[in-house]
Design an enzyme around this catalytic site. Structure first.
Site, PDB file in Angstrom:
ATOM      1  N   ASN A  71      -0.043   8.944  -6.943  1.00  0.00           N
ATOM      2  CA  ASN A  71      -0.775   9.186  -5.697  1.00  0.00           C
ATOM      3  C   ASN A  71      -1.680  10.416  -5.785  1.00  0.00           C
ATOM      4  O   ASN A  71      -1.392  11.374  -6.491  1.00  0.00           O
ATOM      5  CB  ASN A  71       0.185   9.287  -4.501  1.00  0.00           C
ATOM      6  CG  ASN A  71       1.286  10.295  -4.750  1.00  0.00           C
ATOM      7  OD1 ASN A  71       1.587  10.625  -5.890  1.00  0.00           O
ATOM      8  ND2 ASN A  71       1.870  10.800  -3.681  1.00  0.00           N
ATOM      9  N   SER A 111      -5.569   5.279 -10.143  1.00  0.00           N
ATOM     10  CA  SER A 111      -5.616   5.994  -8.864  1.00  0.00           C
ATOM     11  C   SER A 111      -7.077   6.247  -8.514  1.00  0.00           C
ATOM     12  O   SER A 111      -7.921   6.352  -9.399  1.00  0.00           O
ATOM     13  CB  SER A 111      -4.944   7.363  -8.967  1.00  0.00           C
ATOM     14  OG  SER A 111      -3.762   7.315  -9.703  1.00  0.00           O
ATOM     15  N   ALA A 205     -16.388   4.050   1.421  1.00  0.00           N
ATOM     16  CA  ALA A 205     -17.204   4.738   2.430  1.00  0.00           C
ATOM     17  C   ALA A 205     -18.118   3.733   3.146  1.00  0.00           C
ATOM     18  O   ALA A 205     -18.272   3.780   4.364  1.00  0.00           O
ATOM     19  CB  ALA A 205     -18.030   5.842   1.776  1.00  0.00           C
ATOM     20  N   CYS A 256      -6.596   4.682   2.520  1.00  0.00           N
ATOM     21  CA  CYS A 256      -7.768   4.941   1.668  1.00  0.00           C
ATOM     22  C   CYS A 256      -8.993   5.481   2.378  1.00  0.00           C
ATOM     23  O   CYS A 256      -9.585   6.458   1.921  1.00  0.00           O
ATOM     24  CB  CYS A 256      -8.162   3.656   0.946  1.00  0.00           C
ATOM     25  SG  CYS A 256      -6.927   3.128  -0.211  1.00  0.00           S
TER      26      CYS A 256
HETATM   27  C1  UDX Z   1      -9.365  -0.756   1.906  1.00  0.00           C
HETATM   28  C2  UDX Z   1     -10.491  -1.493   1.165  1.00  0.00           C
HETATM   29  O1  UDX Z   1     -10.846  -2.679   1.899  1.00  0.00           O
HETATM   30  C3  UDX Z   1     -10.056  -1.835  -0.232  1.00  0.00           C
HETATM   31  O2  UDX Z   1     -11.130  -2.444  -0.950  1.00  0.00           O
HETATM   32  C4  UDX Z   1      -9.609  -0.567  -0.950  1.00  0.00           C
HETATM   33  O3  UDX Z   1      -9.149  -0.878  -2.249  1.00  0.00           O
HETATM   34  C5  UDX Z   1      -8.528   0.129  -0.163  1.00  0.00           C
HETATM   35  O4  UDX Z   1      -8.975   0.396   1.166  1.00  0.00           O
HETATM   36  P1  UDX Z   1      -7.121  -1.476   3.122  1.00  0.00           P
HETATM   37  O5  UDX Z   1      -6.948  -0.027   3.450  1.00  0.00           O
HETATM   38  O6  UDX Z   1      -5.950  -2.240   2.617  1.00  0.00           O
HETATM   39  O7  UDX Z   1      -8.266  -1.661   2.053  1.00  0.00           O
HETATM   40  O8  UDX Z   1      -7.594  -2.198   4.476  1.00  0.00           O
HETATM   41  P2  UDX Z   1      -8.916  -2.861   5.070  1.00  0.00           P
HETATM   42  O9  UDX Z   1      -8.735  -4.317   5.191  1.00  0.00           O
HETATM   43  O10 UDX Z   1     -10.146  -2.415   4.397  1.00  0.00           O
HETATM   44  O11 UDX Z   1      -8.889  -2.290   6.559  1.00  0.00           O
HETATM   45  C6  UDX Z   1      -8.962  -0.888   6.811  1.00  0.00           C
HETATM   46  C7  UDX Z   1      -8.921  -0.618   8.297  1.00  0.00           C
HETATM   47  O12 UDX Z   1     -10.106  -1.045   8.951  1.00  0.00           O
HETATM   48  C8  UDX Z   1      -7.775  -1.323   9.040  1.00  0.00           C
HETATM   49  O13 UDX Z   1      -7.219  -0.432   9.971  1.00  0.00           O
HETATM   50  C9  UDX Z   1      -8.483  -2.468   9.722  1.00  0.00           C
HETATM   51  O14 UDX Z   1      -7.795  -2.956  10.825  1.00  0.00           O
HETATM   52  C10 UDX Z   1      -9.800  -1.830  10.077  1.00  0.00           C
HETATM   53  N1  UDX Z   1     -10.908  -2.775  10.310  1.00  0.00           N
HETATM   54  C11 UDX Z   1     -11.304  -3.630   9.328  1.00  0.00           C
HETATM   55  C12 UDX Z   1     -11.571  -2.765  11.524  1.00  0.00           C
HETATM   56  O15 UDX Z   1     -11.256  -1.992  12.431  1.00  0.00           O
HETATM   57  N2  UDX Z   1     -12.624  -3.627  11.709  1.00  0.00           N
HETATM   58  C13 UDX Z   1     -13.039  -4.494  10.739  1.00  0.00           C
HETATM   59  O16 UDX Z   1     -14.012  -5.240  10.987  1.00  0.00           O
HETATM   60  C14 UDX Z   1     -12.355  -4.500   9.520  1.00  0.00           C
END
Ligand code: UDX
Length: 439
Positions: A71, A111, A205, A256
């Site tokens: 991590n 990581s 980002a 992330c």
């Molecule tokens: C993210 C990236 O998508 C992934 O590629 C990277 O490797 C790790 O970080 P993750 O954190 O698992 O993945 O979740 P993700 O599906 O991206 O959603 C992140 C947050 O955004 C969640 O809280 C989700 O609910 C929110 N979200 C997503 C929204 O509020 N609106 C959207 O339209 C999409």
């Protein structure tokens, strides 16, 4: 690693960790994380060519390729506290590899790391004048939680960065060959190591920026008579923009997005790029603003006092299909509601254990109930925090009957049928849409 073991029976994959209870869990019937499809893959490969062990030194000695997936949380102390990545675990691992490796080895950064970390690792690994040669590759992981298996099996791309020296390029090819066992070659892209490290931060980002962009517009919709779903549909039909990641919400969470953006911001400041840093920092600021706005909207709607009112949270995970609650907007919202002296009932199909840990020590009345009917019983309001499919399917007539009137619903994910809820009798407050009230 489980996917590599599954797709490549010719390789032996050993996972090592310093935490014996974690490893014991990985070796048991109940894996330490919930991820759809993971259990099946681990069951098929465990003790065939996938092994979990605490013998770190042995693991290092035997390996030709070492993936480092420790991590890299946001630093909580010293220079860059609250922004920069804390690289202490990475550095310790590099030193451990350096002391125990017995033959030439490829080290893969899995990581997410700040740009130029590979350089520091290279320095540590080559600081001993032994004859062992290390090649360092960057191979960021783009999977998203809840869809990890699908993302790994059929990735949009696999990115491998290396030094562009003969041995760096050879190492890069070795890793390409592993992924080529199941990923089409045109989706395996290679680059220099710095581009690869930076691409991961930038991809996250950009994704988070889309959410903050639509969330910022949701605030404007609430002041006008515009409807955020209609606006995002119209915007998304421009093929240059597209429809992904445009769902307005109570805010993004997850381990992330925030961490990686702050990391990017720190890097920009470090290199004197103040304007660039401020631009990206805006994405995190809007996300904080969106969470604050949500609580303020609840407070205003419920006649400026939440004291003694019973509020049920539907969902605590940062998104659906995961038990993960890291940086979940529900944490901030729970804290604020407790500040307002509301009583909380938290419901979630998978995340209640984590929710309990997140809210530990909070001075207020909180209960945790999986069943949404039981959880919302007698409550003044429901706030949807997570877009779990099950919340769309509930019998809201039954729920309405059991709640204290005036019953409120704050849909922080815009997943419910708002007109229908209003007809049932609820006072409905979506994100970025006009509220529907009976008073
Ligand atoms: C993210 C990236 O998508 C992934 O590629 C990277 O490797 C790790 O970080 P993750 O954190 O698992 O993945 O979740 P993700 O599906 O991206 O959603 C992140 C947050 O955004 C969640 O809280 C989700 O609910 C929110 N979200 C997503 C929204 O509020 N609106 C959207 O339209 C999409």
């Amino acid at each position: 690693m489980a996917m590599i073991a599954y797709k490549c029976p010719q390789y032996k994959v050993t996972l090592v960790d310093i935490n014996p209870s974690r490893i014991a869990q990985w070796n048991s019937d109940v894996l330490p994380i919930y991820e759809p499809g993971l259990d099946e893959i681990v069951k098929k490969t465990r003790d065939r060519n996938l092994f979990f062990s605490i013998e770190i030194e042995k693991g290092i000695k035997e390996a030709d390729i070492i993936f480092v997936s420790v991590n890299t949380p946001t630093k909580t102390f010293g220079a860059g506290a609250g922004m920069a990545a804390d690289l202490q675990y990475w550095e310790k691992t590099a030193r451990q590899i350096q002391s125990h490796a017995e033959s030439n080895c490829i080290i893969v950064e899995k990581s997410t790391l700040p740009v130029k970390t590979a350089l520091a690792m290279e320095r540590i690994l080559t600081s001993n004048a032994n004859a062992i040669h290390f090649d360092i590759l960057s191979n960021p992981e783009f999977l998203a939680e809840g869809t990890a298996i699908e993302n790994l099996e059929n990735p949009d791309r696999v990115l491998i960065g290396s030094r562009e020296t003969p041995s760096g390029l050879r190492a890069r090819n070795d890793l390409v060959e592993i992924y080529a066992n199941w990923v089409p070659r045109k989706r395996i892209i290679t680059s220099n190591i710095w581009s690869s490290e930076l691409s991961k931060l930038v991809a996250n980002a950009f994704l988070a920026q889309r959410i903050s962009s639509i969330n910022s517009i949701s605030a404007l919709c609430e002041k006008t008579e515009a409807n955020i779903t209609e606006v995002s549909t119209a915007v998304a039909m421009d093929s240059r923009i597209g429809d992904k990641f445009l769902n307005a919400s109570v805010g993004f969470g997850g381990s992330c997005f925030k961490k990686d953006i702050l990391n990017l911001v720190y890097l920009c400041r470090y290199y004197g790029l103040q304007e660039v840093a401020d631009y990206w920092e805006g994405v995190v600021k809007i996300n904080d603003y969106q969470k604050e706005r949500f609580v303020l909207n609840m407070l205003t709607a419920m006649f400026n006092t939440l004291a003694g009112k019973k509020i049920c949270l539907f969902g605590f995970a940062f998104k659906a299909d995961t038990g993960d609650t890291r940086e979940s907007p529900a944490i901030f919202i729970s804290r604020q509601l407790i500040e307002e002296k509301a009583e909380l009932v938290i419901s979630d199909p998978k995340a209640l254990d984590n929710a309990k840990k997140d809210l530990e020590g909070l001075n207020g009345k909180i209960s945790y109930i999986v069943d949404p009917y039981e959880a919302s019983y007698g409550c003044d309001a429901i706030a949807v925090m997570t877009e779990w499919e099950t919340y769309r399917q509930l019998d809201y007539k039954k729920i309405f009957k059991s709640m204290t009137k005036l019953a409120f619903i704050f849909d922080g994910r815009n997943i419910l049928d708002h007109d229908k809820l209003f007809e049932i009798g609820f006072n409905v407050f979506p994100i970025g849409k006009p509220p529907q009230t009976h008073f």
